[in-house]
Design a protein around this motif. Structure first.
Motif: not given
Length: 451
Positions: A25-28, A236-247, A431-434
């Motif tokens: 998911q991170l790769a995508k 430290i980077f909290t970027i989740g839920p990562s699966h939401s970027y490519f459902p 995970v939305k803009p802002k």
């Protein structure tokens, strides 16, 4: 994909289902932002390269026997993998960097960083010798990852009057919201290999250039983040839920049974209890039968994932009455299942990926954790966010039936659903803009690009 930025990221996932999915998911995500992607992986549980034609996959030999890779002792398996993969990984990475240096013109890509799973503990000196910045990817909740480094010390100090059963439900001050009975299960585990492995993970993480929590966001981990930054002293980077970027995108190591979706289509809204204990957990045949009859007696339709190797001594005693009320599959497309209108609850082991996916889709949980981080995740679900019910380890048909009825038929279940809906909206905004995760992802991309 945006226009290529001329930078290549090298990824090195652990060969476990719960680790490969978040890494891919991170790769995508990174590929969509212009990075080229190379994935170094083991022969054991190799990801399906054909499913990701835009990435480069390089396989290394792990030299493990079938007996070694079939063990249910995850710590032992990871220890063996770290021991056998160090030399092949060094050779592969060195050749990759040398090959990149020899290219010219449009073919040339600058290798800007290595991102590997926190479970790989030999990478630090290799990356340093090759002058390659190294980031650690983590699939746990921030508090789970941070707190488990204290466990070896607690074991050495013989922490807590653990045999005092009257205090089992007391909170553990050092590990909120864990209870003492949870800690008993954790400290009871064999420790020599685990404690040594844990120490190396800590040292490898602290020596990295950054730490990525791919399935966490500030909304679920705000209290732990400031302390984690102090503990690790790296970005430290909290970027989740990562699966939401490519459902719906998954890198399953198991063959998915898609027939469960047409079956769900025939069920009423929010009527089905989905049951899955992840890709590693095993249960006894007796436990299997108690769960089966708890589900059957609850009178709710159910979709149950039963891996081929998940029940000790098999499932030969499955009764026809179970099939009349529910559907049993070897593996399911979990993200697609959880977002289906028919799903009304999730009986789960509370692995962090499953927990976050359930929150993201607003599905209340029935918690049956088995291991360290699962025990902590379950307490957050039931005692902090109050979006689920806890079985308290009681795998008994009457208890399971009763909890399902509470969730689906009683006022308590309605209140849980309302709280889950509020939590879902908070996490989705991240995970939305802002949103917090969106901003953290942009900071990660800028950081990697700066190397």
């Amino acid at each position: 994909m945006d226009k290529s930025n001329g930078l290549r990221v090298i990824l090195f996932p652990l060969p476990l289902q719960g680790c490969i999915n978040p890494m891919i998911q991170l790769a995508k995500i990174l590929h969509s932002r212009g990075f080229s992607i190379t994935v170094i992986h083991t022969r054991f549980n190799a990801p399906k390269a054909s499913s990701h034609p835009l990435f480069t996959f390089l396989q290394i030999q792990d030299a493990l026997s079938e007996t070694e890779t079939s063990t249910h002792d995850v710590t032992l398996l990871l220890t063996l993998l770290n021991r056998s993969c160090e030399s092949p990984f060094r050779e592969c990475l060195t050749k990759l960097l040398q090959s990149a240096d020899s290219k010219t013109g449009e073919e040339k890509q600058r290798n800007c960083s290595l991102i590997h799973d926190s479970g790989w503990i030999f990478t630090q000196p290799i990356a340093k010798s090759l002058n390659l910045p190294r980031l650690v990817l983590n699939t746990y909740k921030v508090s789970s990852f941070r707190d488990h480094f204290v466990l070896p010390q607690l074991r050495r100090e013989m922490y807590l009057p653990l045999q005092d059963s009257e205090q089992d439900d007391d909170p553990v001050q050092e590990f909120p919201p864990l209870l003492k009975k949870d800690l008993i299960q954790i400290l009871d585990k064999e420790t020599e290999i685990l404690d040594s492995y844990t120490k190396m993970i800590l040292e490898t993480t602290k020596a990295s250039s950054g730490l990525i929590f791919v399935s966490s966001c500030e909304e679920l981990d705000q209290d732990s983040l400031s302390q984690a930054r102090e503990d690790f002293q790296v970005p430290i980077f909290t970027i989740g839920p990562s699966h939401s970027y490519f459902p719906g995108s998954s890198s399953s190591l198991f063959t998915v049974d898609d027939t469960c979706i047409p079956w769900l289509d025939k069920q009423e809204d929010k009527s089905v209890i989905y049951v899955s204990f992840g890709s590693i957990t095993t249960i006894s045949e007796a436990e299997f039968m108690e769960i089966a009859w708890g589900l059957r007696n609850s009178n709710q339709p159910f979709l149950w994932v039963v891996r081929v190797d998940s029940v000790v001594h098999g499932t030969e005693r499955i009764d026809e009455q179970l099939h009349e009320k529910g559907k049993i599959v070897n593996w399911a497309p979990q993200q697609e299942v959880l977002k289906h209108r028919a799903i009304g609850g999730f009986l789960t082991h509370n692995g962090w990926n499953s927990t976050v996916e359930s929150v993201f889709e607003g599905v209340p949980m029935i918690c049956l954790p088995f291991e360290w981080d699962q025990l902590l995740n379950a307490r957050f679900v039931t005692d902090v966010w109050m979006v689920g019910l806890h079985l308290e380890g009681r795998i008994e048909r009457n208890v399971i039936e009763g909890v399902i009825r509470r969730l689906f038929s009683e006022a308590e279940g309605k209140a849980i659903r309302e709280r889950m809906e509020l939590l879902k909206e908070k996490v989705r905004r991240s995970v939305k803009p802002k949103g917090s995760s969106y901003r953290s992802l942009q900071h990660l991309i800028d950081y990697i690009s700066s190397f």
